[in-house]
Design a protein around this motif. Sequence first.
Motif, short mmCIF file in Angstrom:
data_model
loop_
_atom_site.label_atom_id
_atom_site.label_comp_id
_atom_site.label_asym_id
_atom_site.label_seq_id
_atom_site.Cartn_x
_atom_site.Cartn_y
_atom_site.Cartn_z
N VAL A 92 0.87 -1.17 0.00
CA VAL A 92 0.00 0.00 0.00
C VAL A 92 0.91 1.23 0.00
N TYR A 93 0.67 2.13 -0.94
CA TYR A 93 1.50 3.31 -1.09
C TYR A 93 0.76 4.53 -0.53
N TYR A 94 1.49 5.35 0.22
CA TYR A 94 0.93 6.53 0.85
C TYR A 94 1.72 7.77 0.44
N CYS A 95 1.02 8.84 0.11
CA CYS A 95 1.72 10.11 -0.10
C CYS A 95 1.67 10.91 1.20
N ASN A 96 2.69 11.71 1.38
CA ASN A 96 2.82 12.56 2.56
C ASN A 96 3.34 13.90 2.08
N VAL A 97 2.60 14.96 2.38
CA VAL A 97 2.94 16.28 1.84
C VAL A 97 2.90 17.32 2.95
N VAL A 98 3.90 18.19 2.94
CA VAL A 98 3.93 19.31 3.90
C VAL A 98 3.29 20.52 3.23
N ILE A 99 2.28 21.07 3.87
CA ILE A 99 1.48 22.14 3.27
C ILE A 99 1.30 23.28 4.25
N ARG A 100 1.47 24.49 3.74
CA ARG A 100 1.14 25.68 4.53
C ARG A 100 -0.21 26.18 4.02
N ARG A 101 -1.13 26.42 4.92
CA ARG A 101 -2.49 26.77 4.51
C ARG A 101 -2.76 28.27 4.51
N ILE A 102 -2.09 29.00 5.42
CA ILE A 102 -2.34 30.44 5.50
C ILE A 102 -1.02 31.18 5.65
N PRO A 103 -0.93 32.40 5.20
CA PRO A 103 0.32 33.16 5.35
C PRO A 103 0.71 33.27 6.82
N GLY A 104 1.97 32.97 7.09
CA GLY A 104 2.46 33.05 8.46
C GLY A 104 2.06 31.89 9.34
N GLY A 105 1.23 31.00 8.81
CA GLY A 105 0.80 29.84 9.58
C GLY A 105 1.81 28.72 9.53
N PRO A 106 1.57 27.65 10.27
CA PRO A 106 2.51 26.53 10.30
C PRO A 106 2.42 25.71 9.02
N ALA A 107 3.49 24.97 8.76
CA ALA A 107 3.48 24.01 7.66
C ALA A 107 3.21 22.64 8.28
N ASP A 108 2.12 22.02 7.90
CA ASP A 108 1.68 20.77 8.52
C ASP A 108 1.84 19.59 7.59
N ASN A 109 1.94 18.42 8.19
CA ASN A 109 2.02 17.15 7.46
C ASN A 109 0.62 16.62 7.16
N PHE A 110 0.41 16.21 5.93
CA PHE A 110 -0.85 15.58 5.55
C PHE A 110 -0.56 14.25 4.85
N TRP A 111 -1.50 13.30 5.04
CA TRP A 111 -1.32 11.97 4.47
C TRP A 111 -2.47 11.62 3.53
N GLY A 112 -2.13 10.90 2.48
CA GLY A 112 -3.16 10.32 1.64
C GLY A 112 -3.74 9.09 2.31
N GLN A 113 -4.81 8.56 1.71
CA GLN A 113 -5.53 7.44 2.30
C GLN A 113 -4.85 6.09 2.04
N GLY A 114 -3.88 6.08 1.15
CA GLY A 114 -3.21 4.84 0.80
C GLY A 114 -3.85 4.20 -0.42
N ILE A 115 -3.03 3.60 -1.26
CA ILE A 115 -3.55 2.95 -2.46
C ILE A 115 -2.74 1.67 -2.72
N GLN A 116 -3.45 0.64 -3.08
CA GLN A 116 -2.82 -0.67 -3.26
C GLN A 116 -2.13 -0.76 -4.62
N VAL A 117 -0.91 -1.26 -4.60
CA VAL A 117 -0.18 -1.62 -5.81
C VAL A 117 0.20 -3.09 -5.68
N THR A 118 -0.22 -3.88 -6.64
CA THR A 118 0.08 -5.31 -6.63
C THR A 118 0.81 -5.67 -7.92
N VAL A 119 1.98 -6.26 -7.76
CA VAL A 119 2.78 -6.68 -8.92
C VAL A 119 2.80 -8.20 -8.93
N SER A 120 2.13 -8.76 -9.92
CA SER A 120 1.99 -10.21 -9.97
C SER A 120 1.65 -10.66 -11.37
N SER A 121 2.11 -11.86 -11.71
CA SER A 121 1.77 -12.40 -13.01
C SER A 121 0.55 -13.31 -12.88
#
Length: 121
Positions: A92-121
């Motif tokens: 399961v692959y997850y993205c993680n992004v640091v985002i600032r939402r307002i000027p002068g505000g903190p930069a916070d961590n946000f996570w995606g919900q996760g997505i399945q990657v399956t490699v198989s024949s």
Amino acid sequence: QVQLVESGGGLVQPGGSLRLSCAASGSILNVYTARWYRQAPGKERELVATRTTIGTTNYADSVKGRFTISKDNAKNTVYLQMSSLRPEDTAVYYCNVVIRRIPGGPADNFWGQGIQVTVSS
């Protein structure tokens, strides 16, 4: 509020390719460092790729030369292009992004919900 939505996962044969997307929406001023993690069953979450604010990229040794992280600033979207996929890339692959939402505000961590990657024949 900020939401990260991942897409592009699925089932692929060994040697194939997939491109994961992580689209950020909501109140966004700046998108900074972006990362992709993955977690396989029974294993710890592993950092796969990082893209810093200035565009520097780093990769886990296991994916170096096969995966590429990129960002589209206009779309607030982060991508993970995966090529020459192997069964051991299955996770399961997850993205993680640091985002600032307002000027002068903190930069916070946000996570995606996760997505399945399956490699198989």
